[in-house]
Scaffold this motif. Structure first.
Motif, mmCIF file in Angstrom:
data_model
loop_
_atom_site.group_PDB
_atom_site.id
_atom_site.type_symbol
_atom_site.label_atom_id
_atom_site.label_comp_id
_atom_site.label_asym_id
_atom_site.label_seq_id
_atom_site.Cartn_x
_atom_site.Cartn_y
_atom_site.Cartn_z
ATOM 1 N N ASP A 37 -50.212 73.290 31.930
ATOM 2 C CA ASP A 37 -51.436 72.243 31.343
ATOM 3 C C ASP A 37 -51.821 72.996 30.372
ATOM 4 O OD1 ASP A 37 -53.989 70.927 30.505
ATOM 5 O OD2 ASP A 37 -54.606 71.589 32.622
ATOM 6 N N PRO A 38 -52.123 71.815 28.691
ATOM 7 C CA PRO A 38 -52.375 73.293 27.781
ATOM 8 C C PRO A 38 -53.868 73.547 27.827
ATOM 9 C CG PRO A 38 -51.399 71.374 27.169
ATOM 10 C CD PRO A 38 -51.639 71.307 28.492
ATOM 11 N N LEU A 39 -54.801 72.905 28.312
ATOM 12 C CA LEU A 39 -56.104 73.280 28.708
ATOM 13 C C LEU A 39 -56.260 74.432 29.577
ATOM 14 C CD1 LEU A 39 -57.955 69.733 29.202
ATOM 15 C CD2 LEU A 39 -57.572 71.537 26.697
ATOM 16 N N ILE A 40 -55.756 74.582 30.236
ATOM 17 C CA ILE A 40 -55.738 76.061 30.647
ATOM 18 C C ILE A 40 -55.455 77.238 30.367
ATOM 19 C CG2 ILE A 40 -54.559 77.920 32.632
ATOM 20 C CD1 ILE A 40 -53.374 75.754 33.960
ATOM 21 N N TRP A 41 -54.918 77.270 28.367
ATOM 22 C CA TRP A 41 -55.055 78.844 28.024
ATOM 23 C C TRP A 41 -55.791 78.453 26.224
ATOM 24 C CZ3 TRP A 41 -52.175 81.716 30.193
ATOM 25 C CH2 TRP A 41 -50.978 80.818 32.046
ATOM 26 N N GLU A 42 -56.535 77.217 26.681
ATOM 27 C CA GLU A 42 -57.750 76.470 25.248
ATOM 28 C C GLU A 42 -58.501 78.323 24.770
ATOM 29 O OE1 GLU A 42 -59.733 73.752 25.928
ATOM 30 O OE2 GLU A 42 -61.159 74.944 26.938
ATOM 31 N N GLN A 43 -58.379 79.043 26.005
ATOM 32 C CA GLN A 43 -59.925 80.243 25.788
ATOM 33 C C GLN A 43 -58.488 81.119 25.606
ATOM 34 O OE1 GLN A 43 -62.762 80.549 27.039
ATOM 35 N NE2 GLN A 43 -63.499 78.522 26.579
ATOM 36 N N HIS A 44 -57.603 81.299 25.869
ATOM 37 C CA HIS A 44 -56.340 82.665 26.340
ATOM 38 C C HIS A 44 -55.893 83.171 24.544
ATOM 39 C CE1 HIS A 44 -52.977 84.919 27.971
ATOM 40 N NE2 HIS A 44 -53.420 85.153 29.084
ATOM 41 N N PRO A 45 -55.777 84.323 24.395
ATOM 42 C CA PRO A 45 -54.788 85.374 23.444
ATOM 43 C C PRO A 45 -53.678 84.394 22.850
ATOM 44 C CG PRO A 45 -55.796 86.985 24.865
ATOM 45 C CD PRO A 45 -55.698 85.332 25.425
ATOM 46 N N ILE A 46 -53.042 83.404 24.059
ATOM 47 C CA ILE A 46 -51.365 83.320 23.880
ATOM 48 C C ILE A 46 -51.873 81.495 24.109
ATOM 49 C CG2 ILE A 46 -49.032 83.641 23.968
ATOM 50 C CD1 ILE A 46 -49.580 85.993 25.002
ATOM 51 N N LYS A 47 -52.120 80.744 23.481
ATOM 52 C CA LYS A 47 -52.708 79.651 23.931
ATOM 53 C C LYS A 47 -51.800 78.200 24.007
ATOM 54 C CE LYS A 47 -56.651 80.203 20.705
ATOM 55 N NZ LYS A 47 -57.182 81.301 21.596
ATOM 56 N N ASP A 48 -49.858 78.405 23.722
ATOM 57 C CA ASP A 48 -49.315 77.670 23.369
ATOM 58 C C ASP A 48 -48.049 78.564 25.281
ATOM 59 O OD1 ASP A 48 -48.545 80.730 22.503
ATOM 60 O OD2 ASP A 48 -46.928 78.995 21.222
ATOM 61 N N ARG A 49 -49.208 79.649 25.498
ATOM 62 C CA ARG A 49 -47.724 79.648 27.117
ATOM 63 C C ARG A 49 -47.774 78.401 28.063
ATOM 64 N NH1 ARG A 49 -50.008 84.750 29.664
ATOM 65 N NH2 ARG A 49 -48.923 85.396 28.172
ATOM 66 N N TYR A 50 -48.185 77.499 27.924
ATOM 67 C CA TYR A 50 -47.759 76.379 28.393
ATOM 68 C C TYR A 50 -46.760 75.103 27.708
ATOM 69 C CZ TYR A 50 -48.452 73.581 23.992
ATOM 70 O OH TYR A 50 -49.403 73.217 22.947
ATOM 71 N N GLN A 51 -46.133 76.092 27.038
ATOM 72 C CA GLN A 51 -44.837 75.560 26.757
ATOM 73 C C GLN A 51 -43.748 76.528 27.181
ATOM 74 O OE1 GLN A 51 -44.749 75.707 22.588
ATOM 75 N NE2 GLN A 51 -46.336 74.803 22.554
ATOM 76 N N LYS A 52 -42.478 76.171 27.976
ATOM 77 C CA LYS A 52 -41.766 76.535 28.824
ATOM 78 C C LYS A 52 -41.158 77.692 28.256
ATOM 79 C CE LYS A 52 -38.957 74.476 32.758
ATOM 80 N NZ LYS A 52 -37.874 73.641 33.204
ATOM 81 N N ASN A 53 -41.044 77.766 26.951
ATOM 82 C CA ASN A 53 -40.404 78.760 26.250
ATOM 83 C C ASN A 53 -40.954 79.984 26.099
ATOM 84 O OD1 ASN A 53 -41.564 77.206 24.216
ATOM 85 N ND2 ASN A 53 -39.978 78.051 22.272
#
Length: 177
Positions: A37-53
């Motif tokens: 879920d991309p919204l989990i990571w929106e405030q996180h330093p690594i914003k694309d962590r929702y991507q499997k790779n």
């Protein structure tokens, strides 16, 4: 009292809301389902962590840390997220708690606080202080850490996170009820 035999990954920690079990390789798909879920990571330093790779190396590091947990709903056994102990320092009698995320379905309820309370209560059997490192733009996590009673003590960057500014918070055993 500091223990040299501090087990960073006990078999199970649980309360009436949460169950923490050691994170294993075979938890990847279930945990990634939450993490995608991309919204989990929106405030996180690594914003694309929702991507499997991008998530995969995070997950592999967590498993190999031998201090990470899968967070489960106590009543349903549904996967909520993950958290871990890190940077145990027996000389300073402290440990970090972090790398935590929980699914949005569980935001705003007792889940994050219950997860942290399990880890805090367990850690304080072995250390006198707990550190939390939160990205400077992660306002949601900053608020959550402050609610636990932690105090901001430092600002720092981590090379592993592309030098992104983080705030360091400390929760001291003597100030916890």
């Amino acid at each position: 009292m500091t223990s040299a035999n501090f087990n960073l990954q006990p078999e199970i920690l649980e309360n009436e809301i949460i169950k923490l079990i050691p994170l294993q390789e075979d938890h990847f798909e279930a945990l990634y389902e939450v993490a995608s879920d991309p919204l989990i990571w929106e405030q996180h330093p690594i914003k694309d962590r929702y991507q499997k790779n991008v998530f995969k190396p995070f997950f592999e590091t967590a498993v190999s840390s031998k201090g990470a947990f899968l967070v489960l709903d106590q009543k349903t056994n549904e996967v909520i997220g993950t958290t871990r102990f890190y940077d145990y320092n027996p000389e300073k009698s402290n440990i970090g708690i972090g790398y935590t995320f929980i699914g949005r379905k569980f935001w705003g309820g007792p889940y994050n606080r219950s997860t942290k309370k399990l880890l805090i209560d367990y850690a304080f059997q072995n250390v006198n202080s707990i550190l939390f490192h939160v990205g400077a733009e992660n306002f949601r996590s900053q608020k959550a850490v402050l609610k636990l009673g932690a105090i901001k003590i430092n600002e720092m960057t981590f090379p592993i996170n592309d030098g992104i500014l983080h705030f360091e918070y400390e929760l001291k055993k003597e100030f916890v009820n």
